[in-house]
Design an enzyme around this catalytic site. Structure first.
Site, PDB file in Angstrom:
ATOM      1  N   ARG A  28     -12.278  36.305 -14.658  1.00  0.00           N
ATOM      2  CA  ARG A  28     -11.537  37.270 -13.839  1.00  0.00           C
ATOM      3  C   ARG A  28     -11.000  36.633 -12.567  1.00  0.00           C
ATOM      4  O   ARG A  28     -11.007  37.250 -11.505  1.00  0.00           O
ATOM      5  CB  ARG A  28     -12.425  38.465 -13.463  1.00  0.00           C
ATOM      6  N   ASP A  77      -5.945  41.413 -21.577  1.00  0.00           N
ATOM      7  CA  ASP A  77      -7.157  42.229 -21.541  1.00  0.00           C
ATOM      8  C   ASP A  77      -7.831  42.233 -22.905  1.00  0.00           C
ATOM      9  O   ASP A  77      -7.169  42.194 -23.941  1.00  0.00           O
ATOM     10  CB  ASP A  77      -6.879  43.663 -21.093  1.00  0.00           C
TER      11      ASP A  77
HETATM   12  O1  CP3 Z   1     -10.188  36.400 -16.257  1.00  0.00           O
HETATM   13  C1  CP3 Z   1      -8.988  36.550 -15.973  1.00  0.00           C
HETATM   14  O2  CP3 Z   1      -8.532  36.284 -14.847  1.00  0.00           O
HETATM   15  C2  CP3 Z   1      -8.022  36.988 -17.050  1.00  0.00           C
HETATM   16  C3  CP3 Z   1      -7.792  38.374 -17.187  1.00  0.00           C
HETATM   17  C4  CP3 Z   1      -8.790  39.336 -17.812  1.00  0.00           C
HETATM   18  C5  CP3 Z   1      -8.669  40.736 -17.628  1.00  0.00           C
HETATM   19  N1  CP3 Z   1      -9.602  41.335 -18.414  1.00  0.00           N
HETATM   20  C6  CP3 Z   1      -7.663  41.434 -16.795  1.00  0.00           C
HETATM   21  C7  CP3 Z   1      -8.054  42.721 -16.190  1.00  0.00           C
HETATM   22  C8  CP3 Z   1      -9.852  39.105 -18.677  1.00  0.00           C
HETATM   23  C9  CP3 Z   1     -10.446  37.793 -19.171  1.00  0.00           C
HETATM   24  C10 CP3 Z   1     -10.349  40.380 -19.060  1.00  0.00           C
HETATM   25  C11 CP3 Z   1     -11.456  40.564 -20.004  1.00  0.00           C
HETATM   26  C12 CP3 Z   1     -12.083  41.868 -20.138  1.00  0.00           C
HETATM   27  N2  CP3 Z   1     -11.490  43.103 -20.107  1.00  0.00           N
HETATM   28  C13 CP3 Z   1     -13.449  42.054 -20.432  1.00  0.00           C
HETATM   29  C14 CP3 Z   1     -14.432  40.941 -20.653  1.00  0.00           C
HETATM   30  C15 CP3 Z   1     -14.820  40.279 -19.402  1.00  0.00           C
HETATM   31  C16 CP3 Z   1     -15.804  41.014 -18.598  1.00  0.00           C
HETATM   32  O3  CP3 Z   1     -15.531  41.207 -17.406  1.00  0.00           O
HETATM   33  O4  CP3 Z   1     -16.859  41.330 -19.138  1.00  0.00           O
HETATM   34  C17 CP3 Z   1     -13.681  43.423 -20.523  1.00  0.00           C
HETATM   35  C18 CP3 Z   1     -15.018  44.081 -20.768  1.00  0.00           C
HETATM   36  C19 CP3 Z   1     -12.445  44.085 -20.340  1.00  0.00           C
HETATM   37  C20 CP3 Z   1     -12.148  45.547 -20.392  1.00  0.00           C
HETATM   38  C21 CP3 Z   1     -11.745  45.999 -19.050  1.00  0.00           C
HETATM   39  N3  CP3 Z   1     -10.493  45.772 -18.510  1.00  0.00           N
HETATM   40  C22 CP3 Z   1     -12.550  46.627 -18.065  1.00  0.00           C
HETATM   41  C23 CP3 Z   1     -13.987  47.052 -18.239  1.00  0.00           C
HETATM   42  C24 CP3 Z   1     -11.751  46.762 -16.920  1.00  0.00           C
HETATM   43  C25 CP3 Z   1     -12.183  47.288 -15.585  1.00  0.00           C
HETATM   44  C26 CP3 Z   1     -11.632  48.592 -15.249  1.00  0.00           C
HETATM   45  C27 CP3 Z   1     -11.660  48.774 -13.743  1.00  0.00           C
HETATM   46  O5  CP3 Z   1     -10.842  49.586 -13.297  1.00  0.00           O
HETATM   47  O6  CP3 Z   1     -12.433  48.104 -13.070  1.00  0.00           O
HETATM   48  C28 CP3 Z   1     -10.474  46.217 -17.220  1.00  0.00           C
HETATM   49  C29 CP3 Z   1      -9.316  46.156 -16.313  1.00  0.00           C
HETATM   50  C30 CP3 Z   1      -8.789  44.817 -15.964  1.00  0.00           C
HETATM   51  N4  CP3 Z   1      -8.591  43.797 -16.845  1.00  0.00           N
HETATM   52  C31 CP3 Z   1      -8.352  44.400 -14.683  1.00  0.00           C
HETATM   53  C32 CP3 Z   1      -7.892  43.096 -14.820  1.00  0.00           C
HETATM   54  C33 CP3 Z   1      -7.278  42.227 -13.751  1.00  0.00           C
HETATM   55  C34 CP3 Z   1      -8.388  45.214 -13.388  1.00  0.00           C
HETATM   56  C35 CP3 Z   1      -7.657  46.489 -13.496  1.00  0.00           C
HETATM   57  C36 CP3 Z   1      -6.439  46.701 -12.639  1.00  0.00           C
HETATM   58  O7  CP3 Z   1      -5.685  45.786 -12.247  1.00  0.00           O
HETATM   59  O8  CP3 Z   1      -6.247  47.879 -12.384  1.00  0.00           O
END
Ligand code: CP3
Length: 348
Positions: A28, A77
């Site tokens: 992330r 994602d």
């Molecule tokens: O690592 C990186 O920089 C690359 C981008 C990346 C994102 N998601 C972008 C993102 C990666 C590798 C992921 C993986 C991901 N997504 C996982 C596995 C990694 C982990 O943290 O366990 C999971 C479980 C997800 C599903 C997901 N997407 C969740 C649980 C969330 C959080 C929701 C929240 O509002 O906090 C996301 C959203 C997400 N994916 C964001 C980003 C930058 C943030 C949301 C935003 O910009 O509004």
């Protein structure tokens, strides 16, 4: 600009070859703690950012150029494949991902389909754009969720604390569980293949939530599917990182499932974890991401402690134990990159 330009440091570490200094990147690393990301996010939804290759590439690139890390992870994602299989995906402010009509019965599974041609092409296209810009100076990591973690979102319909519906389906409808896992292995294997064809030099499989299971259930319900996916991924010829959190009781089984590198979180000591999985496999981790909020002296102490535990042995990739949290001070992330590079270069 602290741009690292160490093209093969990370890849050599994945293969347990000697390195001049320990490579570092962050799960992330592109996200809400970065002002550049927040500015783009103010104008586009998360899914727009993920599904527009130029934007996903731009985010990946400004992140690595700003941080000076040794690898770029493609901005995407984990849930995109669920959407490509026909589920409706939305990110709800303050709530996280929501998948409507979650999978609970055979009829739900029957509604899923293999991704239409090109449905996931945006990720490969973003990887291609990033690789072109980087010109081989930094490796690009492709990724996907592991079958368990992706299935858990598809069954729960979003994030979960207890994984009640996931476990209920697993325990009460094991044949349906196996069928879902087999479908995911097929879809994810193809997805990873497209990422490597586009230029990804390494892959990470995120089994972020598998730590909610004990060893016996991991062996029965998770290991076969994850092993199949990892076997397919490793056959693509690039190093594969197998990551999970809360896996202290599962490390040997994760090793058995496969991967060139095992990713561990801060709930285990790095040296202890490495001993258990064996020094003939590489390890990634494992700073507690909340330490990035703290005083720099304490941060340095904990970074150096991890590097001392790795003891200069080939095959350590420095990372957090999980992703960078929103609100993390950017300067502390930059400091960790410098600390890892400096300390590991003087002790190598
Ligand atoms: O690592 C990186 O920089 C690359 C981008 C990346 C994102 N998601 C972008 C993102 C990666 C590798 C992921 C993986 C991901 N997504 C996982 C596995 C990694 C982990 O943290 O366990 C999971 C479980 C997800 C599903 C997901 N997407 C969740 C649980 C969330 C959080 C929701 C929240 O509002 O906090 C996301 C959203 C997400 N994916 C964001 C980003 C930058 C943030 C949301 C935003 O910009 O509004």
């Amino acid at each position: 600009m602290p741009y690292s330009e160490q093209s093969d440091l990370f890849l050599r570490a994945c293969r347990r070859q000697p390195v001049e200094r320990t490579p570092v990147w962050f799960m992330r690393q592109a996200g809400r703690y970065l002002p550049e990301y927040r500015a783009l996010r103010a104008r586009h939804s998360l899914l727009e950012l993920c599904r527009t290759p130029e934007l996903a590439a731009e985010i990946t690139l400004f992140t690595v150029k700003k941080l000076g890390v040794d690898a770029a992870i493609i901005f995407a994602d984990l849930l995109l494949p669920a959407q490509a299989m026909g589920m409706e995906l939305e990110f709800v402010e303050g709530e996280g991902p929501v998948l409507s009509e979650p999978i609970r019965a055979a009829e739900d599974l029957a509604r899923l389909h293999l991704p239409a041609d090109g449905e996931l092409r945006c990720v490969a296209e973003a990887i291609r754009a990033v690789c072109t810009d980087l010109g081989g100076k930094l490796p690009v990591i492709g990724f996907c969720g592991a079958p368990f973690t992706l299935a858990s979102y598809m069954i729960e319909g979003g994030a979960s604390r207890d994984f009640l519906e996931t476990k209920r389906l697993m325990f009460h409808q094991p044949a349906l569980w196996d069928e879902l896992v087999n479908q995911l292995v097929k879809v994810l294997s193809d997805f990873l293949r497209s990422q490597v064809a586009a230029g990804a030099a390494a892959l990470q499989i995120f089994d972020s939530w598998v730590g909610c299971l004990g060893p016996e259930d991991y062996r029965r319900y998770v290991l076969p599917g994850t092993r199949a996916l990892l076997t397919n991924a490793c056959a693509l010829g690039v190093p594969v990182i197998h990551f999970g959190t809360g896996t202290a009781s599962l490390l040997e089984l994760m090793r058995e499932a496969g991967g060139d590198v095992i990713g561990v979180d801060w709930r285990v000591e790095l040296d202890d974890a490495w001993r258990r999985i064996g020094h003939d496999v590489a390890i990634q981790g494992n700073l507690d991401p909340t330490l990035l909020f703290g005083p720099v002296d304490q941060l340095r102490e904990r970074v150096e402690r991890i590097l001392r535990q790795a003891a200069g042995r080939p095959g350590h990739i420095f990372n957090l134990g999980h992703g960078v949290l929103p609100g993390t001070p950017v300067e502390n992330v930059l400091s960790v990159v410098e600390m890892v590079h400096r300390f590991s270069a003087t002790t190598a």
